[in-house]
Design a protein around this motif. Structure first.
Motif, short mmCIF file in Angstrom:
data_model
loop_
_atom_site.label_atom_id
_atom_site.label_comp_id
_atom_site.label_asym_id
_atom_site.label_seq_id
_atom_site.Cartn_x
_atom_site.Cartn_y
_atom_site.Cartn_z
N THR A 24 0.82 -1.22 0.00
CA THR A 24 0.00 0.00 0.00
C THR A 24 0.86 1.27 0.00
N PRO A 25 0.39 2.32 -0.67
CA PRO A 25 1.11 3.60 -0.60
C PRO A 25 0.82 4.35 0.70
N ARG A 26 -0.17 3.93 1.46
CA ARG A 26 -0.50 4.60 2.72
C ARG A 26 0.56 4.26 3.77
N ASP A 27 1.03 5.28 4.49
CA ASP A 27 2.03 5.08 5.53
C ASP A 27 1.35 4.46 6.75
N ILE A 28 1.72 3.24 7.07
CA ILE A 28 1.11 2.56 8.22
C ILE A 28 2.05 2.55 9.43
N SER A 29 3.17 3.23 9.34
CA SER A 29 4.17 3.19 10.41
C SER A 29 3.69 3.80 11.73
N LYS A 30 2.73 4.69 11.67
CA LYS A 30 2.26 5.35 12.89
C LYS A 30 0.96 4.73 13.46
N MET A 31 0.53 3.61 12.87
CA MET A 31 -0.68 2.95 13.37
C MET A 31 -0.44 2.41 14.78
N ALA A 32 -1.40 2.62 15.65
CA ALA A 32 -1.33 2.06 17.00
C ALA A 32 -1.95 0.67 17.00
N ASN A 33 -1.59 -0.12 18.00
CA ASN A 33 -2.24 -1.42 18.14
C ASN A 33 -3.75 -1.22 18.28
N ASP A 34 -4.52 -2.13 17.70
CA ASP A 34 -5.98 -2.09 17.69
C ASP A 34 -6.56 -0.94 16.87
N GLN A 35 -5.75 -0.29 16.08
CA GLN A 35 -6.24 0.78 15.20
C GLN A 35 -6.57 0.18 13.83
N CYS A 36 -7.61 0.73 13.20
CA CYS A 36 -8.02 0.30 11.86
C CYS A 36 -7.92 1.47 10.90
N CYS A 37 -7.67 1.16 9.64
CA CYS A 37 -7.72 2.17 8.60
C CYS A 37 -7.97 1.49 7.25
#
Length: 147
Positions: free
Chosen positions: A88-101
């Motif tokens: 994916t081109p979306r940056d997922i590095s800042k996702m927290a645990n239990d977060q959805c996007c």
């Protein structure tokens, strides 16, 4: 959405008991009681069709859909983050645990292949909720190319 009176005849759709490739949605009874009489086959599951009223409701409020046909793809292991990020081109590095996007997945040419909901369960552990099962094949190929 109109409601079906208990005394009204609800059309019965018969599924061959020997055919385990087609099944009813987990929300079949609820959607039928709510007045749905038209269904379509998606991802080997019969889902209630939406109508024009649903479209206008979506434009002005909140709309609930039957997502029973979605499949979960689990990606877990030391390279899970890297594999998901590569898809994916979306940056997922800042996702927290239990977060959805919502993430668009793209191929090697940048063409969109799917739009799953990504859940970060924990570090290097992700779930993708996808509408069709082909995403797992795409991810397996990505993994093979990156080895």
């Amino acid at each position: 959405m109109k409601t079906v009176n208990e005394n009204q005849n609800i059309p019965e759709i018969t599924i061959d008991p020997l055919n385990n490739r087609i099944r009813r949605s987990p929300f079949w009874e609820v959607s039928t009681k709510a007045g749905r009489v038209s269904y379509h086959l998606y991802n080997r599951m019969l889902l209630a069709n939406t109508d024009e009223q649903d479209y206008f409701h979506l434009k002005s409020g909140v709309q609930l859909w039957d997502t029973g046909s979605q499949r979960q793809v689990e990606i877990k292991g030391p390279d899970a983050h890297r594999l998901v990020q590569y898809s994916t081109p979306r940056d997922i590095s800042k996702m927290a645990n239990d977060q959805c996007c919502l993430i668009p997945t793209v191929d090697q040419h940048g063409c969109m292949t799917n739009d799953p909901v990504l859940t970060k369960v924990s570090e290097n552990h992700y779930w993708l909720s996808v509408s069709d099962a082909d995403l797992i094949l795409f991810l397996k190929e990505l993994l093979l190319q990156k080895k």
